[in-house]
Write an enzyme that holds these catalytic residues in place. Structure first.
Site, mmCIF file in Angstrom:
data_model
loop_
_atom_site.group_PDB
_atom_site.id
_atom_site.type_symbol
_atom_site.label_atom_id
_atom_site.label_comp_id
_atom_site.label_asym_id
_atom_site.label_seq_id
_atom_site.Cartn_x
_atom_site.Cartn_y
_atom_site.Cartn_z
ATOM 1 N N HIS A 131 34.838 28.161 8.050
ATOM 2 C CA HIS A 131 34.818 29.599 7.829
ATOM 3 C C HIS A 131 34.757 30.243 6.646
ATOM 4 C CE1 HIS A 131 36.663 33.514 8.326
ATOM 5 N NE2 HIS A 131 36.647 33.533 9.349
ATOM 6 N N ASP A 208 42.974 24.709 5.815
ATOM 7 C CA ASP A 208 42.817 25.962 6.219
ATOM 8 C C ASP A 208 43.356 25.760 7.879
ATOM 9 O OD1 ASP A 208 42.152 28.217 7.819
ATOM 10 O OD2 ASP A 208 40.090 28.157 7.155
ATOM 11 N N GLN A 211 43.532 28.179 12.514
ATOM 12 C CA GLN A 211 43.492 28.068 13.953
ATOM 13 C C GLN A 211 44.313 27.063 14.534
ATOM 14 O OE1 GLN A 211 41.897 30.267 15.847
ATOM 15 N NE2 GLN A 211 40.628 31.439 14.431
ATOM 16 N N LYS A 234 47.227 35.885 14.004
ATOM 17 C CA LYS A 234 46.623 34.935 14.879
ATOM 18 C C LYS A 234 47.729 33.978 15.544
ATOM 19 C CE LYS A 234 42.544 33.988 12.153
ATOM 20 N NZ LYS A 234 41.424 34.768 12.970
ATOM 21 N N CYS A 374 31.894 34.401 11.410
ATOM 22 C CA CYS A 374 32.053 34.261 9.929
ATOM 23 C C CYS A 374 31.908 32.811 9.672
ATOM 24 C CB CYS A 374 33.628 34.697 9.592
ATOM 25 S SG CYS A 374 33.925 36.509 9.627
HETATM 26 N N1 C6P Z 1 38.616 33.872 11.938
HETATM 27 C C1 C6P Z 1 37.638 34.665 14.054
HETATM 28 O O1 C6P Z 1 37.489 35.627 15.048
HETATM 29 P P1 C6P Z 1 41.905 35.932 7.921
HETATM 30 O O2 C6P Z 1 40.853 36.922 8.216
HETATM 31 O O3 C6P Z 1 42.370 35.848 6.636
HETATM 32 O O4 C6P Z 1 43.266 36.075 8.811
HETATM 33 O O5 C6P Z 1 41.540 34.596 8.548
HETATM 34 C C2 C6P Z 1 40.381 33.992 8.196
HETATM 35 C C3 C6P Z 1 40.017 32.622 8.786
HETATM 36 C C4 C6P Z 1 40.011 31.495 7.926
HETATM 37 N N2 C6P Z 1 39.848 30.519 8.554
HETATM 38 C C5 C6P Z 1 39.567 30.350 10.006
HETATM 39 C C6 C6P Z 1 39.406 28.779 10.605
HETATM 40 C C7 C6P Z 1 39.493 31.461 10.592
HETATM 41 O O6 C6P Z 1 39.452 31.203 11.956
HETATM 42 C C8 C6P Z 1 39.982 32.738 10.066
HETATM 43 C C9 C6P Z 1 39.714 33.850 11.018
HETATM 44 C C10 C6P Z 1 38.697 34.951 12.985
HETATM 45 O O7 C6P Z 1 37.309 33.447 13.938
HETATM 46 C C11 C6P Z 1 37.979 36.227 11.947
HETATM 47 S S1 C6P Z 1 36.536 36.171 11.456
#
Ligand code: C6P
Length: 418
Positions: A131, A208, A211, A234, A374
Site C-alpha cells: 500500500h 504493516d 489488514q 479498520k 492506494c
Molecule cells: N487501506 C483500503 O481501502 P490508514 O489510511 O492510515 O488507516 O491505513 C493505510 C493502509 C496501510 N496499509 C494497508 C495494507 C492498508 O490497507 C491501508 C488502508 C484502505 O485498502 C484505504 S486506502
C-alpha cells in the site's frame, strides 16, 4: 447485546448485526450490503456509546488536570492502551503508541528511526505489493538520506519469493518493511519467516498490519516483530486513531517525531529533554475519544473471539470465491482459494471499467471499493488500471455474497445490452 456476551462465544451473525445500527439502513431503496471493510469497518453500539459517554460524562484533557474528569479521562485512555497491548500480546503497554492510523505510524518510524539509522547507500527492503502508506514514507526517507529501495519479487498472486528475499539481505540493508496482508490481493505474507530471516542478519522488520490485526490473531512477541502498525477504523473503532507497536529497546533509542506539549520532561528556552515511553511519541493533545473508542472496539472483538472472526471470514471468502469463479466474466486477482488468503477479493468483470461496476452495484445497495486501492505499482504489475474489491468482516453473510453476485450479473447484462 454484545456487552453482556460471555467471552469467546461462537458468533451468531444475526445478533452481531443487531449491534451495528448502520446495517439496518437502506441505500437507493435497497438494504445496505456493506462489503468495503478493507477501507473501513462499521461501528457497533458499544463503540459509539463509548464515544458519547466520554463526551457526555467525563470529557477532559488527559495527563494534565488534577481534577476528577481529567483523572477519569486519563484512566480510560491508559486502560485502552493496556487492553490494546494485551490484544496484540505486547510485553509492555508503553510499547503501544497511539497514532492517527497506520499511515501515521509508519511515517513515525521512517522519520524517528529512519533519519538516524539510514545513511547514504543503505538499503530498505519492501515488497512489490505494498500500500502507498508502506511505500511513500520509505521513498521520502530514501530521498532524504540518499538510500535505495529494493523490492522482494512476488508472483502473480502476490506470494513473496523467499529465496530472492534472502539473497537481497546484505551489509547495507537497514530495515525490512512488509505488509502482513495485501489490501488488494488478500494474500497473507509469511511475516514470521521474513522476520526470522531478517533477524538472522541483524535487520529489524516493520509489519504493516492494517489488514491483519482486525481479522486474525497477531501476537507481536511470537512474531518477534520490531514495529507493527495498524488502524482503529479498520477494526470497528473510530477514524483518526491507530497504533504503532515498537519494541521498547528500539523505541528507547529513537528521538521524538512531533515536538510540543506532553512529550517533554524539562523544557528550557534553548533545549528540552524528552518524556519516557509512550509519551515521548504522543506530543500534543491526542485523540482521547478515539483511543477510548478503540479500546471499546477491542473489547467487542474479544467478546466475539478473534479466532471465531477469522473462521467466519474464511468461510465467507471460500463461498465468495466459488460463487465469483462460477461467473464466466469474472477474473479474480490473488490466490484462488483460502490458503494464505484473507477476506479481501479483487476482481474484474469482463472489460467493464471497475468504476462502472462499483457505481452499478451501489444502485443495488451493494458497497464495494473500485479503484487502485492506494497500490498503484501493484496495479501496474497486474496490468490493470483498477479493480473491483469486496472485503468481508464479522457481520457479513452468505446472503450478502449472493446479492453481490446477482448485482454483478445485472451489471454485466446492462453493459452487454448497452
Ligand atoms: N487501506 C483500503 O481501502 P490508514 O489510511 O492510515 O488507516 O491505513 C493505510 C493502509 C496501510 N496499509 C494497508 C495494507 C492498508 O490497507 C491501508 C488502508 C484502505 O485498502 C484505504 S486506502
Amino acid at each position: 447485546m454484545t456487552t453482556n456476551r460471555s467471552a469467546e462465544t461462537t458468533p451468531d451473525v444475526a445478533s452481531i448485526r443487531a449491534d451495528f445500527p448502520i446495517l439496518g439502513t437502506q441505500v437507493h431503496d435497497s438494504p445496505l450490503v456493506y462489503l468495503d471493510n478493507a477501507a473501513t469497518t462499521q461501528k457497533p453500539h458499544h463503540v459509539i456509546e463509548s464515544l458519547s459517554t466520554y463526551y457526555e460524562t467525563y470529557n477532559a484533557n488527559i495527563h494534565r488536570g488534577l481534577h476528577t474528569l481529567s483523572e477519569q479521562a486519563t484512566a480510560e485512555y491508559e486502560s485502552a492502551r493496556d487492553r490494546i497491548a494485551a490484544f496484540i500480546n505486547a510485553k509492555q503497554s508503553h510499547e503501544v503508541i497511539f497514532t492517527r492510523g497506520t499511515t501515521d505510524a509508519i511515517n513515525l518510524v521512517a522519520r524517528a528511526w529512519g533519519d538516524s539509522n539510514v545513511a547514504s547507500g543503505d538499503e530498505i527492503i519492501l515488497t512489490e505489493i505494498e500500500h502507498h502508506s508502506n511505500l511513500v514514507p520509505w521513498q521520502m526517507l530514501a530521498h532524504r538520506r540518499g538510500a535505495h529501495l529494493r523490492f522482494i519479487p512476488t508472483d502473480s498472486e502476490g506470494h513473496v519469493d523467499l529465496v530472492e528475499y534472502e539473497k537481497m539481505l546484505g551489509k547495507r540493508t537497514r530495515i525490512v518493511a512488509v505488509t502482513h496482508m495485501s489490501n488488494v490481493l488478500g494474500v497473507i505474507t509469511p511475516v514470521a519467516e521474513l522476520i526470522r530471516i531478517a533477524h538472522a542478519n541483524g535487520i529489524p522488520v516493520l509489519v504493516d498490519a492494517a489488514q491483519s490485526v482486525p481479522h486474525m490473531k497477531v501476537n507481536v512477541q511470537e512474531l518477534d516483530a520490531d514495529f507493527v502498525a495498524f488502524s482503529g477504523h479498520k477494526m470497528l473503532g473510530p477514524t483518526g486513531i491507530g497504533i504503532l507497536y515498537g519494541k521498547e529497546s528500539l523505541l528507547n533509542t529513537m528521538d521524538p517525531f512531533i515536538g510540543g506539549g506532553s512529550m517533554i520532561r524539562v523544557v528550557e528556552l534553548h533545549e528540552s529533554s524528552w518524556a519516557g515511553l509512550p509519551e515521548k511519541f504522543e506530543g500534543g493533545t491526542p485523540n482521547i475519544a478515539g483511543a477510548i473508542g478503540l479500546g471499546a472496539a477491542v473489547d467487542y472483538i474479544n467478546q466475539i473471539g478473534i479466532s471465531n472472526i477469522t473462521a467466519h471470514e474464511m468461510s465467507l471468502t471460500d463461498y465468495a470465491l466459488q460463487q465469483l469463479q462460477d461467473l464466466d466474466s469474472v477474473r479474480i486477482f490473488g490466490p484462488p482459494d483460502t490458503a494464505n488468503r484473507g477476506g479481501v477479493i479483487s476482481f474484474a468483470v469482463g472489460e467493464i471499467h471497475p468504476h462502472d461496476i462499483g457505481t452499478l452495484l451501489d444502485t443495488d445497495g451493494v458497497a464495494v471499493r473500485a479503484g487502485h486501492h492506494c497500490a498503484q505499482p501493484l496495479m501496474r504489475k497486474l496490468g490493470v488500471p483498477a479493480t473491483v474489491r469486496a472485503s468481508f468482516y464479522l457481520y457479513n453473510t452468505t446472503d450478502e455474497i449472493d446479492q453481490l453476485v446477482a448485482s454483478i450479473s445485472r451489471a454485466k447484462d446492462f453493459f452487454d445490452g448497452a
